[in-house]
Design a protein around this motif. Structure first.
Motif, PDB file in Angstrom:
ATOM      1  N   SER A  53      88.000  64.858  34.228  1.00 53.76           N
ATOM      2  CA  SER A  53      89.143  64.764  35.124  1.00 53.76           C
ATOM      3  C   SER A  53      88.799  65.379  36.464  1.00 53.76           C
ATOM      4  CB  SER A  53      90.370  65.447  34.526  1.00 53.76           C
ATOM      5  OG  SER A  53      90.143  66.830  34.337  1.00 53.76           O
ATOM      6  N   LYS A 112      89.399  55.677  30.790  1.00 58.22           N
ATOM      7  CA  LYS A 112      89.910  57.013  30.511  1.00 58.22           C
ATOM      8  C   LYS A 112      88.933  58.114  30.892  1.00 58.22           C
ATOM      9  CE  LYS A 112      92.807  55.523  26.640  1.00 58.22           C
ATOM     10  NZ  LYS A 112      93.102  55.709  25.191  1.00 58.22           N
ATOM     11  N   ASN A 113      87.779  57.745  31.452  1.00 59.40           N
ATOM     12  CA  ASN A 113      86.739  58.717  31.790  1.00 59.40           C
ATOM     13  C   ASN A 113      86.411  59.608  30.597  1.00 59.40           C
ATOM     14  OD1 ASN A 113      86.435  57.816  34.451  1.00 59.40           O
ATOM     15  ND2 ASN A 113      87.949  59.259  35.256  1.00 59.40           N
ATOM     16  N   THR A 114      86.271  58.985  29.454  1.00 57.06           N
ATOM     17  CA  THR A 114      86.111  59.718  28.206  1.00 57.06           C
ATOM     18  C   THR A 114      84.918  59.199  27.423  1.00 57.06           C
ATOM     19  OG1 THR A 114      88.483  60.174  28.069  1.00 57.06           O
ATOM     20  CG2 THR A 114      87.222  60.358  26.038  1.00 57.06           C
TER      21      THR A 114
END
Length: 121
Positions: A25, A75-77
């Motif tokens: 994030s 989701k940048n996950t």
């Protein structure tokens, strides 16, 4: 400011499964590679799995066929699905990512704080 936050660690019995998640994030323009490392008691930190932006993956020999790394770019996950867990998988697992922050052209390496995985009866 960029942060990587891991989740999903815990205690599991041999043969069980866990799914680790690491969410990035902050002011992120893009994420290049994402990966998982681990440090077992008394041992050096080692690469567990790595996934590139194009989707190619690499795994440590000790986890091939049992662990799967994947990523959700929306989701940048990054995830690490761990199956058939063994006591020797016990370690602190760290997320790592190469990130280009918004407004920059430079790739910066970031690390998560680590999450404990314990495999024990």
């Amino acid at each position: 400011q960029v942060q990587l936050v891991e989740s999903g660690g815990g205690l599991v019995q041999p043969g069980g499964s866990l799914r680790l998640s690491c969410a990035a994030s902050g002011s992120i323009f893009s994420i290049n590679f994402m990966g998982w490392y681990r440090r077992a008691p008394g041992k050096e930190r080692e690469l567990v799995a790595l996934i590139q932006s194009g989707g190619s993956t690499d795994y440590a020999d000790s986890v091939k066929g049992r662990f799967t790394i994947s990523r959700d770019n929306a989701k940048n996950t990054v995830y690490l699905q761990m199956n058939s867990l063994k006591p020797e998988d016990t370690a602190v697992y760290y997320c790592r990512a190469g990130i280009i922050k918004t407004g920059t052209w430079s790739l910066v390496n970031y690390w998560g704080q680590g999450t404990q995985v314990t495999v024990s009866p």
